[in-house]
Motif scaffolding. Structure first.
Motif, PDB file in Angstrom:
ATOM      1  N   ARG A 437      28.142   6.127  27.705  1.00 47.28           N
ATOM      2  CA  ARG A 437      28.217   4.741  27.243  1.00 47.28           C
ATOM      3  C   ARG A 437      29.300   3.961  27.992  1.00 47.28           C
ATOM      4  O   ARG A 437      30.162   3.318  27.395  1.00 47.28           O
ATOM      5  CB  ARG A 437      28.439   4.681  25.736  1.00 47.28           C
ATOM      6  CG  ARG A 437      27.353   5.379  24.928  1.00 47.28           C
ATOM      7  CD  ARG A 437      27.637   5.381  23.431  1.00 47.28           C
ATOM      8  NE  ARG A 437      27.724   4.030  22.901  1.00 47.28           N
ATOM      9  CZ  ARG A 437      26.680   3.259  22.619  1.00 47.28           C
ATOM     10  NH1 ARG A 437      25.448   3.694  22.831  1.00 47.28           N
ATOM     11  NH2 ARG A 437      26.834   2.048  22.122  1.00 47.28           N
ATOM     12  N   ASN A 456      36.976   2.680  34.235  1.00 47.05           N
ATOM     13  CA  ASN A 456      36.053   2.194  33.211  1.00 47.05           C
ATOM     14  C   ASN A 456      36.086   0.666  33.203  1.00 47.05           C
ATOM     15  O   ASN A 456      37.084   0.072  32.821  1.00 47.05           O
ATOM     16  CB  ASN A 456      36.445   2.711  31.825  1.00 47.05           C
ATOM     17  CG  ASN A 456      36.215   4.201  31.673  1.00 47.05           C
ATOM     18  OD1 ASN A 456      35.722   4.866  32.582  1.00 47.05           O
ATOM     19  ND2 ASN A 456      36.599   4.743  30.530  1.00 47.05           N
ATOM     20  N   LYS A 459      33.323  -0.214  28.389  1.00 42.89           N
ATOM     21  CA  LYS A 459      33.144   0.942  27.524  1.00 42.89           C
ATOM     22  C   LYS A 459      32.491   0.472  26.237  1.00 42.89           C
ATOM     23  O   LYS A 459      33.054  -0.362  25.516  1.00 42.89           O
ATOM     24  CB  LYS A 459      34.482   1.627  27.240  1.00 42.89           C
ATOM     25  CG  LYS A 459      34.369   2.874  26.378  1.00 42.89           C
ATOM     26  CD  LYS A 459      33.646   4.003  27.078  1.00 42.89           C
ATOM     27  CE  LYS A 459      33.637   5.273  26.242  1.00 42.89           C
ATOM     28  NZ  LYS A 459      32.855   6.356  26.861  1.00 42.89           N
ATOM     29  N   ASP A 461      31.442   0.866  22.504  1.00 49.19           N
ATOM     30  CA  ASP A 461      31.845   1.678  21.358  1.00 49.19           C
ATOM     31  C   ASP A 461      30.608   2.117  20.581  1.00 49.19           C
ATOM     32  O   ASP A 461      29.486   1.675  20.829  1.00 49.19           O
ATOM     33  CB  ASP A 461      32.823   0.928  20.455  1.00 49.19           C
ATOM     34  CG  ASP A 461      32.263  -0.372  19.915  1.00 49.19           C
ATOM     35  OD1 ASP A 461      31.072  -0.416  19.538  1.00 49.19           O
ATOM     36  OD2 ASP A 461      33.018  -1.358  19.861  1.00 49.19           O
ATOM     37  N   SER A 462      30.816   3.026  19.640  1.00 54.72           N
ATOM     38  CA  SER A 462      29.704   3.606  18.893  1.00 54.72           C
ATOM     39  C   SER A 462      29.009   2.592  18.002  1.00 54.72           C
ATOM     40  O   SER A 462      27.877   2.827  17.559  1.00 54.72           O
ATOM     41  CB  SER A 462      30.204   4.779  18.044  1.00 54.72           C
ATOM     42  OG  SER A 462      31.234   4.342  17.153  1.00 54.72           O
ATOM     43  N   ASP A 463      29.641   1.470  17.734  1.00 49.47           N
ATOM     44  CA  ASP A 463      29.025   0.445  16.884  1.00 49.47           C
ATOM     45  C   ASP A 463      28.121  -0.504  17.675  1.00 49.47           C
ATOM     46  O   ASP A 463      27.384  -1.290  17.085  1.00 49.47           O
ATOM     47  CB  ASP A 463      30.119  -0.381  16.174  1.00 49.47           C
ATOM     48  CG  ASP A 463      30.911   0.451  15.184  1.00 49.47           C
ATOM     49  OD1 ASP A 463      30.346   1.411  14.634  1.00 49.47           O
ATOM     50  OD2 ASP A 463      32.097   0.148  14.985  1.00 49.47           O
ATOM     51  N   SER A 464      28.182  -0.451  19.000  1.00 51.30           N
ATOM     52  CA  SER A 464      27.347  -1.325  19.815  1.00 51.30           C
ATOM     53  C   SER A 464      25.883  -0.922  19.673  1.00 51.30           C
ATOM     54  O   SER A 464      25.545   0.269  19.728  1.00 51.30           O
ATOM     55  CB  SER A 464      27.754  -1.237  21.287  1.00 51.30           C
ATOM     56  OG  SER A 464      29.076  -1.688  21.475  1.00 51.30           O
ATOM     57  N   SER A 467      22.150   1.521  24.040  1.00 50.30           N
ATOM     58  CA  SER A 467      22.923   2.182  25.086  1.00 50.30           C
ATOM     59  C   SER A 467      22.636   1.528  26.434  1.00 50.30           C
ATOM     60  O   SER A 467      21.498   1.145  26.699  1.00 50.30           O
ATOM     61  CB  SER A 467      22.552   3.666  25.157  1.00 50.30           C
ATOM     62  OG  SER A 467      22.828   4.320  23.935  1.00 50.30           O
TER      63      SER A 467
END
Length: 551
Positions: A437, A456, A459, A461-464, A467
């Motif tokens: 990601r 990077n 980046k 995040d897991s809430d986006s 993918s």
């Protein structure tokens, strides 16, 4: 005195189990010294236990490098235990749904150590019915259900089965060697279902998908079959997602771990999409849009239903060029179309399907990998990523292929290398790793093709939502990134700041192509593979190609 032998036997068994647990905890084969050090065993004890486990097939010894790994017998036993969950009971409901929806014959087959066998069937509702197959052996290499059973095995298990059936395989005139068969099975595994057209029984065609265990490895398959007059190639591909859905639910019911299917509706916070439809092509995985060398057309690929497409910008006409293996990336050059596929990288004449030049195959010795996205820089160097079929983390690489075919690995330990692009001043190269990601930015030397100083840039995040997948860079240096499962294409400034979010009418946009020179368009390809039947019904443009305004 009575307890001592029992304790000794228990201790020996425990040590043997410790070795198996240790070998199962790592993806790399282990040496005798590594086993000794990790489990604090003496050399005689470790050697004796490993030899005993190898004698019984629980551990496999590789004499080429003196290492050990788990053996095939352990996998066979685990499959037999998993099948005790009653596959018939787990699959019946989904088979009945398919039967009610299509009226065709629905079959269930299980995988056994020496092949496959049919264990259940719902007969066709149509006037002409097939002969019942329950209790019969599966045609492993010709039928759709056989291909579904074999394609989802681990590489080692697949190769062992092929070794045992090599003479039968080579009797099939479709495969000149095992390499051809494996390329076909890799394609089946990637798209999630197999089809056959009159291949097993004359006049009967079918489509099938695997049921998997807790490891994600095939143990059974559900197949749909019927008259070839009703089930032509197009019909089988249309039915494929429904068969995948049936086997996915059957796998979950039985405690398996199938691949995820996209089922999340478009979020309410995204604005209604504004777009134009360029091509109604229903690609399984449409990818890699590029401009033709003469600038008159747009080219792209369907990876899992192998085909190269051409859209003429002035007339809107669409041409199709089916391919005989999985094609993942293309780039048009003055010498011809550069194509990356399962058999390597070559330049072809698209119209005549002739090979002009074979360039290279940098991962020919890694049969568990395939190539993914690729793109040419402004000096004609082709940059190509690779990944593992099972998406093993860190198994992928990035290669730079010069026009003369010279190839160099420039990055390793990637997981899912995807979109590529370069800054307008040629001082930066961008690379997406979807699994991590992240969008990487490298310092880039246009003269030498060297990259360095990876950082990077973006980046996620897991809430986006979704993918990052494919990308392109516009004339202003902005990055346009397709968000797989994110219903959108995002526009970022060269410094990584988010500038805009453009919604699209499908959940899985795959890549972008920025058209300048007065067009002011961004071309977006998409996928319909492993999208739920409900989403496909409500969003039929999944797999099509659209354009967005770049302003």
């Amino acid at each position: 005195m009575i307890d001592s032998p029992t304790k000794a036997r228990s201790a020996t068994l425990a040590k043997g189990l410790d070795i198996m647990n240790f070998l199962g905890s790592t993806s790399e084969p282990q040496s005798l010294r590594q086993v000794m050090a990790s489990l604090e065993m003496t050399k005689p004890t470790a050697h004796r236990l490993l030899a005993t486990l190898a004698d019984h097939g629980m551990v496999r010894f590789d004499s080429s490098d003196n290492t050990y790994r788990l053996g095939m017998r352990l996998f066979e036993l685990s499959r037999q235990v998993w099948q005790e969950f009653d596959l018939r009971g787990s699959a019946t409901t989904e088979m009945q749904k398919l039967h009610a929806a299509t009226g065709e014959t629905i079959s269930l087959a299980i995988l056994t150590p020496d092949g496959g066998v049919y264990i259940d069937e719902l007969q066709s509702k149509h006037h002409l019915r097939e002969q019942s197959r329950v209790g019969q052996r599966v045609s492993m290499w010709r039928s759709a259900i056989g291909q579904a059973l074999v394609s989802g095995l681990s590489f080692a298990e697949r190769m062992q089965l092929q070794k045992e059936h090599k003479s039968d395989i080579l009797l099939d005139d479709r495969y000149s060697n095992l390499l051809d068969l494996n390329r076909h099975l890799d394609l089946v595994n990637a798209r999630g279902y197999a089809i056959d057209l009159d291949a097993d029984v004359q006049g009967i065609s079918g489509v099938a998908a695997p049921i998997v265990d807790h490891r994600g490895v095939t143990v059974a398959a559900i197949g749909l079959s019927g008259s070839s007059q009703r089930l032509d190639r197009e019909a089988l591909h249309r039915i494929g997602p429904a068969v995948i859905e049936a086997t996915r639910l059957a796998s979950l019911q039985a405690g398996g771990a199938p691949r995820p299917v996209s089922s999340v509706a478009m979020p309410a916070y995204l604005p209604p999409p504004e777009y134009q439809i360029l091509a109604n092509v229903s690609n399984l995985i449409g990818e890699g849009p590029v401009r033709s060398f003469d600038g008159q057309s747009i080219l792209w690929v369907d990876i899992c239903r192998p085909c190269i497409f051409s859209y003429h910008l002035a007339t809107g006409s669409i041409s199709h060029f089916p391919q005989n293996e999985m094609i993942t990336a293309i780039s048009d050059t003055e010498r011809g179309l550069l194509v990356a596929g399962l058999s390597g990288v070559r330049i072809i004449d698209l119209e005549t399907a002739t090979i002009i030049q074979t360039l290279c195959d940098p991962e020919a010795v890694i049969p568990t990998n395939r190539y993914n996205d690729g793109k040419c820089d402004r000096r004609g160097r082709f940059w190509l990523g690779s990944l593992a079929f099972n998406l093993e983390l860190g198994a992928g690489s990035l290669y730079r292929i010069d026009p003369d075919g010279t190839c160099q690995k420039v990055e390793s330990r990637l997981s899912l290398p995807n979109g590529l692009g370069w800054s307008t001043d040629n001082r930066k190269m961008y690379l997406i790793d979807t699994a991590d990601r992240v969008v990487y930015a490298y310092d880039f030397d246009i003269d030498t093709g060297a990259i360095s100083n990876r950082q990077n840039l973006i980046k996620f995040d897991s809430d986006s939502l979704g993918s990052p997948d494919g990308m392109d860079v516009d004339a202003d240096g902005n990055l346009w990134i397709a968000m797989w499962d994110g219903w959108s294409v995002r526009k970022y400034a060269p410094d990584g700041a988010l500038l805009a979010v453009h919604s699209v009418p499908f959940p899985r946009p795959t890549s972008c192509l920025c058209l300048g020179e007065g067009f002011d368009q961004v071309i977006v390809t998409s996928a319909r593979i492993r999208v739920s039947s409900d989403l496909l019904r409500d969003h039929p443009l999944a797999g099509d190609v659209i354009s967005l305004s770049s302003t």
